[in-house]
Design a protein around this motif. Sequence first.
Motif, short mmCIF file in Angstrom:
data_model
loop_
_atom_site.label_atom_id
_atom_site.label_comp_id
_atom_site.label_asym_id
_atom_site.label_seq_id
_atom_site.Cartn_x
_atom_site.Cartn_y
_atom_site.Cartn_z
N PHE A 87 47.76 42.53 27.53
CA PHE A 87 46.78 43.60 27.62
C PHE A 87 46.15 43.57 29.00
N LEU A 88 45.52 44.66 29.39
CA LEU A 88 45.09 44.85 30.77
C LEU A 88 44.00 43.88 31.21
N ALA A 89 43.10 43.48 30.32
CA ALA A 89 42.04 42.54 30.71
C ALA A 89 42.64 41.21 31.14
N SER A 90 43.66 40.75 30.44
CA SER A 90 44.32 39.50 30.81
C SER A 90 44.95 39.61 32.19
N LYS A 91 45.58 40.73 32.46
CA LYS A 91 46.22 40.95 33.76
C LYS A 91 45.17 41.02 34.87
N LEU A 92 44.09 41.72 34.63
CA LEU A 92 43.03 41.81 35.65
C LEU A 92 42.40 40.46 35.96
N ILE A 93 42.13 39.67 34.92
CA ILE A 93 41.54 38.35 35.13
C ILE A 93 42.52 37.44 35.86
N SER A 94 43.78 37.47 35.44
CA SER A 94 44.78 36.61 36.06
C SER A 94 45.01 36.96 37.53
N GLU A 95 45.04 38.23 37.85
CA GLU A 95 45.39 38.64 39.21
C GLU A 95 44.21 38.76 40.16
N PHE A 96 43.01 39.02 39.63
CA PHE A 96 41.86 39.21 40.51
C PHE A 96 40.74 38.19 40.30
N GLY A 97 40.90 37.28 39.35
CA GLY A 97 39.93 36.21 39.15
C GLY A 97 38.56 36.74 38.73
N VAL A 98 37.54 36.24 39.39
CA VAL A 98 36.16 36.63 39.08
C VAL A 98 35.95 38.12 39.33
N LEU A 102 34.52 41.03 36.75
CA LEU A 102 33.51 42.04 37.09
C LEU A 102 34.03 43.45 36.84
N ILE A 103 35.29 43.71 37.20
CA ILE A 103 35.88 45.03 36.94
C ILE A 103 35.88 45.32 35.45
N ILE A 104 36.26 44.34 34.65
CA ILE A 104 36.28 44.52 33.19
C ILE A 104 34.88 44.78 32.65
N LEU A 105 33.90 44.05 33.15
CA LEU A 105 32.52 44.25 32.69
C LEU A 105 32.01 45.65 33.05
N VAL A 106 32.29 46.10 34.28
CA VAL A 106 31.84 47.43 34.70
C VAL A 106 32.54 48.51 33.88
N LEU A 145 42.40 47.92 27.70
CA LEU A 145 41.84 46.68 28.23
C LEU A 145 41.96 45.52 27.24
N PHE A 146 41.69 45.77 25.96
CA PHE A 146 41.54 44.65 25.04
C PHE A 146 42.52 44.60 23.88
N VAL A 147 43.31 45.65 23.66
CA VAL A 147 44.22 45.63 22.52
C VAL A 147 45.68 45.56 22.98
N ARG A 148 46.13 46.57 23.66
CA ARG A 148 47.52 46.59 24.12
C ARG A 148 47.56 47.21 25.48
N GLY A 149 47.98 46.47 26.46
CA GLY A 149 47.90 46.91 27.84
C GLY A 149 49.07 47.74 28.31
N ILE A 150 48.83 48.41 29.40
CA ILE A 150 49.86 49.12 30.13
C ILE A 150 49.66 48.75 31.59
N GLY A 151 50.59 49.08 32.41
CA GLY A 151 50.50 48.72 33.82
C GLY A 151 49.44 49.52 34.56
N TYR A 152 49.14 49.06 35.76
CA TYR A 152 48.15 49.76 36.60
C TYR A 152 48.61 51.16 36.98
N PHE A 153 49.89 51.34 37.16
CA PHE A 153 50.40 52.59 37.71
C PHE A 153 50.89 53.56 36.65
N ASN A 154 50.54 53.33 35.42
CA ASN A 154 50.90 54.23 34.34
C ASN A 154 50.00 55.46 34.42
N LEU A 155 50.59 56.63 34.29
CA LEU A 155 49.85 57.88 34.44
C LEU A 155 48.68 57.99 33.47
N SER A 156 48.88 57.58 32.22
CA SER A 156 47.77 57.71 31.26
C SER A 156 46.59 56.81 31.63
#
Length: 171
Positions: A87-98, A102-106, A145-156
């Motif tokens: 899911f996207l939150a895992s990807k964001l945390i793994s790739e951008f750290g802290v 912050l992105i997820i919180l905002v 973000l929290f259930v089932r992720g898609i990539g950053y570049f997905n149109l939706s």
Amino acid sequence: MYARVEGVLLFIDNLDKIKVITFKELETYLSGLIWINGWVMAYDNLIYSNFLGLGFNNMGINTNVGLSFPSHPGYNYDILNAEDGSFLASKLISEFGVIGILIILVLSYICFRNIIRFSKTKNEHTSNFIISLKFISSILLLSYLFVRGIGYFNLSFLLNLNILLLNFKFS
């Protein structure tokens, strides 16, 4: 979303019974296992990178991360979802750290604010189309973000992000 919740509960109930689980239960079990694995990968990558993140689109470079799947006659995987984290939150945390946290919180704050705004205005006759559109985008973005992720570049995802940030103000 129901399959994720059911899979997590099945995962917790059957930690020691994986070899005797039925094939249908295994599919549900894997859904929960992959979701839990996303959080484990996010944590492992956060620690591995000293809270800085692995870098944009570098998820999967840390080979010592995540859960290993025990052997089963139907499946025999070593590491689950090493590239996308489930899911996207895992990807964001793994790739951008802290910064990813912050992105997820905002984004979560914006989504919940839009949902609350929609629930307050839904009984009015002059319901705003933009508020309704932001409500739908907020629900979809939270599920990405929290259930089932898609990539950053997905149109939706990009469309939902644009609608979500339409006329955004922190006040």
